[in-house]
Design a protein around this motif. Structure first.
Motif, PDB file in Angstrom:
ATOM      1  N   ALA A  79       9.986   5.745 -13.093  1.00 26.52           N
ATOM      2  CA  ALA A  79       8.536   5.612 -12.900  1.00 26.52           C
ATOM      3  C   ALA A  79       8.195   4.445 -11.976  1.00 26.52           C
ATOM      4  O   ALA A  79       7.373   4.578 -11.066  1.00 26.52           O
ATOM      5  CB  ALA A  79       7.850   5.429 -14.248  1.00 26.52           C
ATOM      6  N   THR A  80       8.860   3.305 -12.173  1.00 26.68           N
ATOM      7  CA  THR A  80       8.554   2.127 -11.349  1.00 26.68           C
ATOM      8  C   THR A  80       8.911   2.369  -9.892  1.00 26.68           C
ATOM      9  O   THR A  80       8.124   2.092  -8.985  1.00 26.68           O
ATOM     10  CB  THR A  80       9.306   0.899 -11.873  1.00 26.68           C
ATOM     11  N   HIS A  81      10.104   2.908  -9.661  1.00 29.96           N
ATOM     12  CA  HIS A  81      10.531   3.194  -8.287  1.00 29.96           C
ATOM     13  C   HIS A  81       9.642   4.263  -7.661  1.00 29.96           C
ATOM     14  O   HIS A  81       9.309   4.191  -6.468  1.00 29.96           O
ATOM     15  CB  HIS A  81      11.984   3.660  -8.301  1.00 29.96           C
ATOM     16  N   PHE A  82       9.280   5.254  -8.469  1.00 27.31           N
ATOM     17  CA  PHE A  82       8.409   6.336  -7.990  1.00 27.31           C
ATOM     18  C   PHE A  82       7.096   5.772  -7.469  1.00 27.31           C
ATOM     19  O   PHE A  82       6.653   6.103  -6.358  1.00 27.31           O
ATOM     20  CB  PHE A  82       8.157   7.315  -9.139  1.00 27.31           C
ATOM     21  N   TRP A  83       6.462   4.888  -8.219  1.00 28.28           N
ATOM     22  CA  TRP A  83       5.171   4.340  -7.812  1.00 28.28           C
ATOM     23  C   TRP A  83       5.303   3.308  -6.702  1.00 28.28           C
ATOM     24  O   TRP A  83       4.386   3.141  -5.888  1.00 28.28           O
ATOM     25  CB  TRP A  83       4.442   3.751  -9.019  1.00 28.28           C
ATOM     26  N   ARG A  84       6.417   2.625  -6.632  1.00 28.88           N
ATOM     27  CA  ARG A  84       6.621   1.715  -5.510  1.00 28.88           C
ATOM     28  C   ARG A  84       6.681   2.485  -4.205  1.00 28.88           C
ATOM     29  O   ARG A  84       6.158   2.035  -3.169  1.00 28.88           O
ATOM     30  CB  ARG A  84       7.915   0.918  -5.713  1.00 28.88           C
ATOM     31  N   ARG A  85       7.312   3.636  -4.209  1.00 31.72           N
ATOM     32  CA  ARG A  85       7.377   4.475  -3.008  1.00 31.72           C
ATOM     33  C   ARG A  85       5.989   4.994  -2.635  1.00 31.72           C
ATOM     34  O   ARG A  85       5.636   5.082  -1.463  1.00 31.72           O
ATOM     35  CB  ARG A  85       8.338   5.640  -3.243  1.00 31.72           C
ATOM     36  N   ILE A  86       5.195   5.360  -3.647  1.00 27.38           N
ATOM     37  CA  ILE A  86       3.841   5.834  -3.374  1.00 27.38           C
ATOM     38  C   ILE A  86       3.011   4.739  -2.728  1.00 27.38           C
ATOM     39  O   ILE A  86       2.312   4.972  -1.728  1.00 27.38           O
ATOM     40  CB  ILE A  86       3.173   6.327  -4.682  1.00 27.38           C
ATOM     41  N   VAL A  87       3.080   3.533  -3.282  1.00 18.90           N
ATOM     42  CA  VAL A  87       2.301   2.410  -2.744  1.00 18.90           C
ATOM     43  C   VAL A  87       2.753   2.077  -1.325  1.00 18.90           C
ATOM     44  O   VAL A  87       1.937   1.796  -0.440  1.00 18.90           O
ATOM     45  CB  VAL A  87       2.435   1.181  -3.662  1.00 18.90           C
ATOM     46  N   GLU A  88       4.063   2.127  -1.103  1.00 22.47           N
ATOM     47  CA  GLU A  88       4.579   1.847   0.242  1.00 22.47           C
ATOM     48  C   GLU A  88       4.086   2.900   1.229  1.00 22.47           C
ATOM     49  O   GLU A  88       3.690   2.574   2.355  1.00 22.47           O
ATOM     50  CB  GLU A  88       6.108   1.829   0.203  1.00 22.47           C
ATOM     51  N   TYR A  89       4.121   4.155   0.821  1.00 26.92           N
ATOM     52  CA  TYR A  89       3.629   5.245   1.680  1.00 26.92           C
ATOM     53  C   TYR A  89       2.139   5.059   1.958  1.00 26.92           C
ATOM     54  O   TYR A  89       1.686   5.208   3.098  1.00 26.92           O
ATOM     55  CB  TYR A  89       3.874   6.580   0.971  1.00 26.92           C
ATOM     56  N   TYR A  90       1.392   4.718   0.927  1.00 26.16           N
ATOM     57  CA  TYR A  90      -0.057   4.561   1.073  1.00 26.16           C
ATOM     58  C   TYR A  90      -0.394   3.417   2.038  1.00 26.16           C
ATOM     59  O   TYR A  90      -1.163   3.599   2.989  1.00 26.16           O
ATOM     60  CB  TYR A  90      -0.680   4.303  -0.298  1.00 26.16           C
ATOM     61  N   ASN A  91       0.179   2.257   1.796  1.00 26.44           N
ATOM     62  CA  ASN A  91      -0.152   1.078   2.602  1.00 26.44           C
ATOM     63  C   ASN A  91       0.352   1.175   4.038  1.00 26.44           C
ATOM     64  O   ASN A  91      -0.124   0.453   4.915  1.00 26.44           O
ATOM     65  CB  ASN A  91       0.404  -0.183   1.943  1.00 26.44           C
ATOM     66  N   VAL A  97      -5.031   0.828   8.850  1.00 25.55           N
ATOM     67  CA  VAL A  97      -4.773  -0.397   9.609  1.00 25.55           C
ATOM     68  C   VAL A  97      -6.016  -1.285   9.591  1.00 25.55           C
ATOM     69  O   VAL A  97      -7.128  -0.825   9.845  1.00 25.55           O
ATOM     70  CB  VAL A  97      -4.379  -0.068  11.062  1.00 25.55           C
ATOM     71  N   GLY A  98      -5.820  -2.565   9.269  1.00 23.12           N
ATOM     72  CA  GLY A  98      -6.926  -3.509   9.215  1.00 23.12           C
ATOM     73  C   GLY A  98      -7.566  -3.647   7.854  1.00 23.12           C
ATOM     74  O   GLY A  98      -8.447  -4.488   7.660  1.00 23.12           O
ATOM     75  N   THR A  99      -7.143  -2.843   6.883  1.00 20.11           N
ATOM     76  CA  THR A  99      -7.692  -2.949   5.530  1.00 20.11           C
ATOM     77  C   THR A  99      -6.738  -3.738   4.637  1.00 20.11           C
ATOM     78  O   THR A  99      -5.555  -3.907   4.954  1.00 20.11           O
ATOM     79  CB  THR A  99      -7.920  -1.557   4.920  1.00 20.11           C
ATOM     80  N   ILE A 100      -7.247  -4.209   3.515  1.00 19.74           N
ATOM     81  CA  ILE A 100      -6.431  -4.967   2.563  1.00 19.74           C
ATOM     82  C   ILE A 100      -5.519  -4.002   1.802  1.00 19.74           C
ATOM     83  O   ILE A 100      -5.993  -3.003   1.253  1.00 19.74           O
ATOM     84  CB  ILE A 100      -7.316  -5.734   1.575  1.00 19.74           C
ATOM     85  N   PRO A 101      -4.203  -4.247   1.769  1.00 19.94           N
ATOM     86  CA  PRO A 101      -3.287  -3.345   1.061  1.00 19.94           C
ATOM     87  C   PRO A 101      -3.649  -3.232  -0.423  1.00 19.94           C
ATOM     88  O   PRO A 101      -4.150  -4.173  -1.036  1.00 19.94           O
ATOM     89  CB  PRO A 101      -1.916  -4.007   1.264  1.00 19.94           C
ATOM     90  N   ARG A 102      -3.397  -2.076  -0.972  1.00 26.18           N
ATOM     91  CA  ARG A 102      -3.610  -1.844  -2.406  1.00 26.18           C
ATOM     92  C   ARG A 102      -2.344  -2.218  -3.178  1.00 26.18           C
ATOM     93  O   ARG A 102      -1.227  -2.057  -2.692  1.00 26.18           O
ATOM     94  CB  ARG A 102      -3.941  -0.371  -2.657  1.00 26.18           C
ATOM     95  N   GLU A 103      -2.547  -2.676  -4.413  1.00 26.30           N
ATOM     96  CA  GLU A 103      -1.426  -3.014  -5.277  1.00 26.30           C
ATOM     97  C   GLU A 103      -1.040  -1.813  -6.125  1.00 26.30           C
ATOM     98  O   GLU A 103      -1.795  -0.839  -6.250  1.00 26.30           O
ATOM     99  CB  GLU A 103      -1.793  -4.202  -6.166  1.00 26.30           C
ATOM    100  N   LEU A 104       0.149  -1.897  -6.723  1.00 23.62           N
ATOM    101  CA  LEU A 104       0.677  -0.777  -7.509  1.00 23.62           C
ATOM    102  C   LEU A 104      -0.272  -0.413  -8.646  1.00 23.62           C
ATOM    103  O   LEU A 104      -0.538   0.767  -8.890  1.00 23.62           O
ATOM    104  CB  LEU A 104       2.060  -1.143  -8.044  1.00 23.62           C
ATOM    105  N   GLY A 105      -0.765  -1.411  -9.357  1.00 20.83           N
ATOM    106  CA  GLY A 105      -1.660  -1.136 -10.482  1.00 20.83           C
ATOM    107  C   GLY A 105      -2.938  -0.439 -10.052  1.00 20.83           C
ATOM    108  O   GLY A 105      -3.442   0.446 -10.767  1.00 20.83           O
ATOM    109  N   GLN A 106      -3.472  -0.804  -8.914  1.00 23.70           N
ATOM    110  CA  GLN A 106      -4.693  -0.163  -8.413  1.00 23.70           C
ATOM    111  C   GLN A 106      -4.445   1.313  -8.105  1.00 23.70           C
ATOM    112  O   GLN A 106      -5.269   2.172  -8.433  1.00 23.70           O
ATOM    113  CB  GLN A 106      -5.170  -0.891  -7.154  1.00 23.70           C
ATOM    114  N   CYS A 107      -3.309   1.605  -7.474  1.00 20.01           N
ATOM    115  CA  CYS A 107      -2.992   2.990  -7.128  1.00 20.01           C
ATOM    116  C   CYS A 107      -2.768   3.842  -8.380  1.00 20.01           C
ATOM    117  O   CYS A 107      -3.234   4.986  -8.462  1.00 20.01           O
ATOM    118  CB  CYS A 107      -1.761   3.036  -6.227  1.00 20.01           C
ATOM    119  N   LYS A 108      -2.052   3.290  -9.356  1.00 15.99           N
ATOM    120  CA  LYS A 108      -1.806   4.034 -10.593  1.00 15.99           C
ATOM    121  C   LYS A 108      -3.111   4.326 -11.329  1.00 15.99           C
ATOM    122  O   LYS A 108      -3.322   5.426 -11.838  1.00 15.99           O
ATOM    123  CB  LYS A 108      -0.855   3.255 -11.498  1.00 15.99           C
ATOM    124  N   GLN A 109      -3.983   3.339 -11.381  1.00 15.75           N
ATOM    125  CA  GLN A 109      -5.255   3.512 -12.085  1.00 15.75           C
ATOM    126  C   GLN A 109      -6.133   4.556 -11.396  1.00 15.75           C
ATOM    127  O   GLN A 109      -6.759   5.391 -12.050  1.00 15.75           O
ATOM    128  CB  GLN A 109      -5.981   2.173 -12.161  1.00 15.75           C
TER     129      GLN A 109
END
Length: 267
Positions: A79-91, A97-109
């Motif tokens: 689960a942790t690795h799965f969501w890290r990949r999602i956040v990396e893909y998203y950011n 470009v030019g926006t503040i990156p989202r954190e893992l907790g924000q994406c999961k929520q």
């Protein structure tokens, strides 16, 4: 009685006090605290929550789908690795470009919110499909589904864009359309449209061939059967024509040809 000389001399030797002079040392028993310093609770308050826009939702959905469908990693993702990949893909999306990156907790929520609301709306949409009457198009079904959602959950469905991204995925697709063969999607394209237009004529020819093999003494009954089959053929063609007319997107060359053919036959 006279005051003690030592005490009087002590008072006389002190510097006079005025409003313009610095505060005497013996009055400063504690360190002064600036009046404009905010309380500790205010300094440690959490950052202001950032709202998600439609573009961010769509990118997050794309990140989740691409990661969950990864043929190389498959389902062997923690689960942790799965969501890290999602956040990396998203950011890493060029659209952010030019926006503040989202954190893992924000994406999961946010994904939990999208998944919950879309699953609920799928049930409302299926209920609207079951109540769909002849002549109603996709817009009518959508309006009915939104009303059903509001009546069931006392809130408006605000994630239509997310539902449209997920509606054809296995987890969120309508089970009602696949179970009820009488109700087909409005979209009729390519070979399916031609097959729909030719299905009835083939059945009619087969019926006429079998009718000719019957005894001549039943001509009146055969004519009635022929009339019924021809009527069914017309109804089938009319339904195909209605679907083509109700389609919101552009028609393919084959659909356009079929549409013109059916219109000429109906006139």
């Amino acid at each position: 009685m006279d005051a003690t000389p030592g005490f009087v001399n002590l008072l006389n030797n002190q510097a006079p006090f005025s409003l313009d002079s610095p505060e005497p040392v013996w009055f400063s028993t504690e360190q002064s605290i600036p009046m404009d310093t905010p309380p500790v609770s205010e300094q440690s308050s959490s950052k202001e929550r950032r709202k998600w826009c439609v573009k961010e939702d769509i990118i997050l959905i794309s990140a989740w789908l691409n990661t969950s469908k990864d043929s190389v990693v498959g389902n062997e993702q923690k689960a942790t690795h799965f969501w890290r990949r999602i956040v990396e893909y998203y950011n890493s999306s060029p659209q952010l470009v030019g926006t503040i990156p989202r954190e893992l907790g924000q994406c999961k929520q946010r994904w939990a919110r999208i998944n919950d609301q879309v699953c609920k709306f799928v049930g409302s949409y299926e209920a609207a499909l079951r109540e769909q009457r002849s002549g109603q198009n996709d817009d009518d079904v959508m309006k009915a589904a939104l009303d059903i959602f509001f009546n069931n959950y006392s809130s408006k469905f605000a994630l239509e864009h997310a539902w449209r991204e997920l509606r054809h995925e296995k987890k969120w697709c309508s089970a009602f359309l696949s179970k009820d063969k009488r109700k087909q999607p409005v979209e009729v394209d390519g070979e399916d449209a031609v097959a729909a237009g030719e299905a009835r004529p083939i059945g009619v020819k087969a019926a006429k061939a079998s009718i000719k093999r019957k005894k001549s003494g039943r001509d009146d009954e055969l004519e009635k059967i022929q009339g019924i089959m021809e009527m069914k053929e017309k109804i089938s063609k009319r339904k195909v024509l209605e679907r083509l007319i109700a389609k919101t997107g552009p028609l393919s060359e084959m659909e356009t040809s079929l549409k013109m053919k059916l219109l000429s036959e109906m006139l």
